[in-house]
Scaffold this motif. Structure first.
Motif, mmCIF file in Angstrom:
data_model
loop_
_atom_site.group_PDB
_atom_site.id
_atom_site.type_symbol
_atom_site.label_atom_id
_atom_site.label_comp_id
_atom_site.label_asym_id
_atom_site.label_seq_id
_atom_site.Cartn_x
_atom_site.Cartn_y
_atom_site.Cartn_z
ATOM 1 N N SER A 78 0.874 -1.163 -0.166
ATOM 2 C CA SER A 78 0.158 0.069 -0.042
ATOM 3 C C SER A 78 1.034 1.405 0.209
ATOM 4 N N MET A 79 0.320 2.501 -0.189
ATOM 5 C CA MET A 79 1.010 3.603 -0.220
ATOM 6 C C MET A 79 1.906 4.013 1.005
ATOM 7 N N ASP A 372 -6.531 4.763 -12.034
ATOM 8 C CA ASP A 372 -6.647 4.494 -10.446
ATOM 9 C C ASP A 372 -7.553 3.508 -10.047
ATOM 10 N N SER A 433 2.553 8.424 -9.386
ATOM 11 C CA SER A 433 1.859 8.486 -8.060
ATOM 12 C C SER A 433 0.694 7.726 -7.781
ATOM 13 N N SER A 436 2.290 4.241 -7.432
ATOM 14 C CA SER A 436 2.757 4.224 -6.104
ATOM 15 C C SER A 436 1.890 3.754 -5.029
ATOM 16 N N ARG A 437 0.727 4.452 -5.283
ATOM 17 C CA ARG A 437 -0.398 4.260 -4.005
ATOM 18 C C ARG A 437 -0.812 3.028 -4.287
ATOM 19 N N HIS A 438 -0.796 2.226 -5.495
ATOM 20 C CA HIS A 438 -1.337 0.962 -5.332
ATOM 21 C C HIS A 438 -0.339 -0.099 -5.227
ATOM 22 N N ARG A 476 9.314 8.810 -6.678
ATOM 23 C CA ARG A 476 7.841 7.996 -6.037
ATOM 24 C C ARG A 476 8.085 6.491 -5.517
#
Length: 541
Positions: A78-79, A372, A433, A436-438, A476
């Motif tokens: 996760s992020m 996303d 980004s 990176s979040r996922h 990132r």
């Protein structure tokens, strides 16, 4: 009997002999290691010559040692977890091996008399896989086509073809990079071995062409569903996102025993050619040719409805209701060059204007929201595997390498594709980004390309584009996976790939996918370049 002194002298001579080395391409191999390498190369070449009539099988389509698992203990993060683990990721980059995956031929599947897909020339494929394994290739890349598995009707998933193929690859001692492909490649392959979208999707599209992207003239192609139907239940009662999610769930349930052991990387298709982009450069149907700037793709009624909804709110803030009426009217056409196209110059009605900035923010923003939403579902489905070190797998997202006109201020070809990247703005940072979040790795192209080999008139810079992607990925904390854009089997091209994978200014690329397996790889003059390249990439520096 020899004296103790004589015995010691003989031992010292043996040690010195072992330490003697020859220099080869900047790397040092001990004489023993080099002899072993030569024996393996000769063994592989002998294997190929013995089966040459079988291997020369892949004549159409677009070309592109048992090392430890590259997935290892690398989990989907996760992020928050990734932010806490920067030191861990940077530490792991000290592992200098870059395992090589080779992508399957584009025409690996064919239709039998009943219209059902099957694997072409199974015996020849088996021989080719054994040859690649002997050469030191780590794994095989396989596109898992939506249009094959859910071909005839909704929820009717037929995985038998991939069960057969995965078993063949696994039995050859090779790992898997799986690309879940929600697009069609009919146009890009000119009908040779191409795969369409599911037939039931095409039937819906025959009635309602707005399920596909449209350009300003109303032309569309059926390579990929428009992101405008991500949340609209037009597909037999499902939205596009629900279709993608159901497909991913079915895949994971079917091949759960392979994940983290044989399947090490799972790439999620996000657009045409599996890449996160709009189809702004449709090279397969005659509308576009290099180095045209392309056209914006936001004219199907579902994207238009999204735009109207978005812009109504913006109009209240900005007092500009006319912004919601249409896209830029001064952006040229598919094969325009930037010079003389007002939107891509620096005037009052250009990409630098208030409207230009607003439109590009919206256009690129919709694409990022699309990525996303899909990656969120993929990460959720794969989440349980991160709790077990034995089944960890790398989630991957692929972006395009639009390198022509990169040295202009406006970067027009990137703008039409949905990357709001200019000389004044980093358009890849928002994309990375999201990855990176996922916890997704970024699949980057152009590793074989050099600015000096591109036409100077078109202000290309594949090296500049690659450097930008490497920089933002490092910022990132996103892993990189590399691939080539054009087929290169010469020493210059292969050594350029190696150089980019080990760029001292960026993180080491975690793996490299060579596009693609075809008969030219196995030609003696190319094989003699490819095998040393694979061995060097797969050996600790």
């Amino acid at each position: 009997m020899m004296s103790t002194r004589e015995t010691r002298e003989i031992d010292e001579k043996k040690k010195k002999k072992k330490k003697m080395a020859c220099k080869c391409g900047g790397y040092y191999y001990t004489l023993n290691a080099k002899a072993s390498f030569d024996r393996d190369l000769a063994k592989t070449r002998k294997f190929l010559l013995r089966n040459v009539s079988v291997i020369r099988m892949f004549t159409s389509g677009f070309f592109r040692s048992k090392w430890r698992s590259i997935a290892g203990k690398r989990r989907i993060l996760s992020m928050d977890a990734r932010e806490k683990s920067r030191s861990t990721i940077l530490e792991s980059s000290k592992d200098k091996r870059v395992p090589i995956f080779v992508m399957m031929p584009v025409d690996i599947f064919t239709l039998d008399a009943s219209g059902c897909p099957r694997i072409r020339k199974l015996k020849a494929l088996t021989v080719s896989l054994k040859a690649l394994k002997l050469a030191g290739v780590h794994g095989i890349g396989v596109e898992v086509w939506w249009g094959i598995v859910e071909r005839f009707s909704p929820f009717d998933y037929d995985w038998s073809l991939y069960e057969e193929l995965f078993k063949l690859i696994s039995d050859s001692g090779l790992k898997l990079h799986v690309a879940l492909s929600f697009h069609s490649n009919i146009h890009s392959t000119h009908g040779k071995g191409g795969v369409s979208l599911p037939l039931w999707i095409l039937e819906i599209g025959d009635v309602n062409k707005d399920i596909y992207y449209r350009d300003q003239q109303g032309f569309s192609n059926n390579d990929y569903l428009t992101l405008g139907v991500d949340h609209v239940p037009l597909l037999s009662g499902r939205t596009a996102l629900q279709c993608y999610e159901d497909f991913m769930l079915s895949f994971v349930n079917k091949f759960e025993s392979f994940i983290g052991t044989v399947i090490e990387e799972i790439s999620i298709g996000l657009g045409p050619s599996g890449e996160l982009r709009y189809p702004a450069h449709p090279f397969g149907d005659g509308r576009w040719k290099f180095p045209g700037i392309g056209e914006f793709q936001c004219y199907d009624k579902y994207i238009f409805a999204c735009r109207m909804e978005d812009l109504k709110m913006a109009a209240c803030r900005e007092g500009k209701p006319q912004w919601g009426d249409k896209g830029p009217q001064n952006a040229g056409c598919y094969n325009s060059l930037p010079s003389g196209v007002p939107f891509f110059e620096e005037g009052k009605e250009s990409f630098l204007s208030d409207y230009g900035r607003f439109f590009l923010e919206w256009y690129s923003g919709r694409l990022i929201c699309h990525a996303d939403a899909i990656l969120a579902k993929a990460a959720k489905i794969l989440k349980k595997y991160q709790e077990n070190e034995q089944t960890s797998v790398m989630l991957v997202a692929k972006i395009s390498g639009i390198y022509w006109w990169y040295q202009t201020v406006s970067h027009p070809a990137e703008l039409t594709a949905g990357y709001y990247n200019t000389a004044l703005r980093d358009g890849y940072d928002p994309v990375v980004s999201v990855l990176s979040r996922h916890g997704a790795a970024l699949h980057i192209p152009c590793l074989e390309m050099m600015d000096s080999e591109t036409p100077p008139t078109y202000l290309c810079s594949p090296e500049g584009l690659l450097k930008q992607m490497q920089s933002v990925s490092k910022k990132r904390i996103v892993n990189l996976i590399g691939r080539n854009t054009t087929e290169r089997l010469d020493k210059t091209g292969l050594w350029k790939i190696r150089s980019n994978c080990y760029n001292p200014q960026a993180e080491v690329v975690r793996s490299f996918t060579y596009f693609r397996m075809n008969d030219s790889i196995f030609r003696v003059e190319n094989w003699n370049n490819f095998v040393p390249f694979v061995r060097m990439m797969s050996t600790d520096l």
